[in-house]
Scaffold this motif. Structure first.
Motif, PDB file in Angstrom:
ATOM      1  N   ASP A  71      -0.328  23.615  58.995  1.00 27.75           N
ATOM      2  CA  ASP A  71       0.643  23.564  60.264  1.00 27.75           C
ATOM      3  C   ASP A  71       0.363  24.721  60.826  1.00 27.75           C
ATOM      4  OD1 ASP A  71       3.346  23.679  61.724  1.00 27.75           O
ATOM      5  OD2 ASP A  71       3.288  22.070  60.500  1.00 27.75           O
ATOM      6  N   LYS A  72       0.467  24.841  62.255  1.00 25.17           N
ATOM      7  CA  LYS A  72       0.588  26.149  63.156  1.00 25.17           C
ATOM      8  C   LYS A  72       1.538  27.116  62.529  1.00 25.17           C
ATOM      9  CE  LYS A  72      -1.528  25.966  66.856  1.00 25.17           C
ATOM     10  NZ  LYS A  72      -2.842  26.532  66.537  1.00 25.17           N
ATOM     11  N   ILE A 101      -2.950  17.591  58.215  1.00 24.14           N
ATOM     12  CA  ILE A 101      -2.831  18.499  59.203  1.00 24.14           C
ATOM     13  C   ILE A 101      -1.900  18.042  60.271  1.00 24.14           C
ATOM     14  CG2 ILE A 101      -4.295  19.668  60.946  1.00 24.14           C
ATOM     15  CD1 ILE A 101      -6.669  18.862  59.405  1.00 24.14           C
ATOM     16  N   SER A 102      -0.858  18.928  60.230  1.00 25.94           N
ATOM     17  CA  SER A 102       0.293  18.599  61.619  1.00 25.94           C
ATOM     18  C   SER A 102      -0.384  18.526  63.056  1.00 25.94           C
ATOM     19  CB  SER A 102       1.266  19.615  61.539  1.00 25.94           C
ATOM     20  OG  SER A 102       1.905  19.652  59.975  1.00 25.94           O
ATOM     21  N   ALA A 124      -1.803  14.094  62.322  1.00 24.25           N
ATOM     22  CA  ALA A 124      -0.552  13.362  62.280  1.00 24.25           C
ATOM     23  C   ALA A 124      -0.830  12.177  63.380  1.00 24.25           C
ATOM     24  CB  ALA A 124       0.227  14.180  63.256  1.00 24.25           C
ATOM     25  N   ASP A 125      -1.898  12.191  64.315  1.00 27.52           N
ATOM     26  CA  ASP A 125      -2.186  11.376  65.313  1.00 27.52           C
ATOM     27  C   ASP A 125      -3.363  12.024  65.892  1.00 27.52           C
ATOM     28  OD1 ASP A 125      -1.986  10.211  68.135  1.00 27.52           O
ATOM     29  OD2 ASP A 125      -0.899   9.053  66.899  1.00 27.52           O
ATOM     30  N   ALA A 126      -4.354  10.909  66.160  1.00 27.39           N
ATOM     31  CA  ALA A 126      -5.512  11.502  66.645  1.00 27.39           C
ATOM     32  C   ALA A 126      -5.443  12.279  68.306  1.00 27.39           C
ATOM     33  CB  ALA A 126      -6.645  10.495  66.777  1.00 27.39           C
ATOM     34  N   LYS A 165      -8.995  10.921  59.001  1.00 22.14           N
ATOM     35  CA  LYS A 165      -8.187  10.091  59.645  1.00 22.14           C
ATOM     36  C   LYS A 165      -7.385  10.569  60.785  1.00 22.14           C
ATOM     37  CE  LYS A 165      -7.776   7.276  55.394  1.00 22.14           C
ATOM     38  NZ  LYS A 165      -6.770   6.721  54.492  1.00 22.14           N
ATOM     39  N   ASN A 166      -7.327   9.655  61.706  1.00 19.79           N
ATOM     40  CA  ASN A 166      -6.134  10.509  62.790  1.00 19.79           C
ATOM     41  C   ASN A 166      -6.536  11.698  63.490  1.00 19.79           C
ATOM     42  OD1 ASN A 166      -4.923   7.855  62.452  1.00 19.79           O
ATOM     43  ND2 ASN A 166      -3.847   8.645  60.834  1.00 19.79           N
TER      44      ASN A 166
END
Length: 365
Positions: A71-72, A101-102, A124-126, A165-166
């Motif tokens: 996470d950043k 990975i956030s 989290a989402d591509a 993934k994503n």
């Protein structure tokens, strides 16, 4: 001597005669259409892809032994960098590790070493989890030499049983002008066996996805580029992927590098969609035995009527295997295609259109 073997020898001699600069006279051997068709079938789909000597029997591991959070915000994760999370793993890794990975844009160049197997990256989402860099082949590296195409990759995988993934893998180097040299800019390079990419976005311009070697599966991915934006010598199945060209002139979707009839490599696109701008070849014959098949794929009008390019070498027209099967859309019309591509029958297409093409039932299930 078996007829098929004799035919291959005769054809090899023809190619050798055309290729050699030392031959002052050329003897042509006339081969019947029926014999040539049998030979093309053997070059394309006649051999078995199962349990080749080139690939070991795959034994995947799916149950994770460890999960790491990136996470950043350092208070919300174990690491703020994807590469640092990878570096925390044992150099020789034997169990499935999930790196979550956030959302965020991670500006870094990432590489996974060959011994670090069973790594899984989950975004989290591509659209929201992006790994990006901007190297090009002509950029000078730490050794004072140009990086080259191989080392220009934003994200490079050298280890087997990798899963993503994503996630978006992006090389955001600007699109080069037509004819520019050294501007290859790889977003993702996969140089290992048994890798899967699910619902990922792979974005670049020239040479976006280096499908280098090994068996690979791409499902529900978005891949964008201009020239040769899927290239290499992998044995890969692309299922339900969106392939988008972004060019103002001529481009090419694939440049597959199979160099021998003994190599069990090639790209197969099944239930995909091809869109974009400019004029696009389905593929260029980077390798003398280049092999690419499109099946059940929608092709927009950007596809050039000829479809395929021989890389400026007419001898490759005798050895490549380029086929279509039940494709649709204005760019799929086979009427104007080059004579050395094929409209496949069900039987000819069968080896290319399922997970068996990449032995997927061994390592994806």
């Amino acid at each position: 001597m078996k007829p098929k073997l004799l035919l291959l020898i005769l054809l090899a001699n023809i190619v050798a005669n055309f290729s050699s600069p030392f031959n002052s006279s050329i003897t042509l051997t006339v081969v019947s259409d029926e014999a040539y068709t049998k030979w093309v079938k053997q070059m394309g789909g006649g051999c078995s892809f199962k349990h080749s000597d080139l690939f070991d029997r795959a034994k995947n591991k799916f149950k994770p032994c460890k999960t790491i959070k990136v996470d950043k915000n350092p208070r919300l994760g174990d690491f703020v960098s994807v590469q640092k999370a990878i570096n925390s793993l044992p150099l020789v890794n034997f169990c499935r590790v999930v790196i979550s990975i956030s959302a965020g844009t991670y500006r870094e160049k990432v590489e996974i070493p060959a011994t670090m197997s069973y790594v899984c990256l989950e975004g989290a989402d591509a659209e929201k989890t992006i790994i990006q860099w901007d190297d090009t082949a002509d950029r000078i590296g730490q050794n004072g030499q140009p990086l080259g195409t191989y080392a220009s990759a934003t994200f490079a995988v050298n280890s087997p049983y990798f899963i993503a993934k994503n996630i978006t893998f992006k090389n955001n180097a600007p699109s080069p002008p037509s004819g520019a040299l050294g501007k290859q800019a790889v977003a993702l390079r996969i140089s290992a066996d048994t890798a899967a990419f699910i619902s990922c976005r792979i974005i670049g311009a020239q040479d976006t996805l280096y499908d280098d070697r090994g068996r690979h599966y791409f499902k529900d991915c978005y891949i964008q580029g201009s020239v040769d934006f899927i290239f290499g010598n992998g044995l890969s199945l692309y299922e339900r992927c969106h392939l988008h060209a972004k060019t103002n002139s001529y481009g090419a979707l694939t440049a597959q590098k199979r160099e021998s009839s003994l190599e069990e490599t090639g790209f197969s696109f099944v239930h995909c969609r091809v869109t974009g701008s400019g004029a696009l070849y389905l593929g260029r014959a980077w390798g003398s035995f280049s092999r690419v098949v499109f099946a059940y794929t929608y092709m927009d009008k950007i596809i050039t009527p000829r479809g395929w390019y021989n890389w400026g070498d007419k001898t490759r027209e005798m050895t490549v295997f380029y086929g279509q099967f039940k494709c649709s859309g204005p760019g799929s019309d086979f009427g104007g295609r080059v004579s050395w591509s094929r409209q496949l029958t069900q039987q000819e297409a069968e080896p290319f259109i399922s997970l068996d093409f990449i032995d997927g039932h061994e390592w994806l299930c």
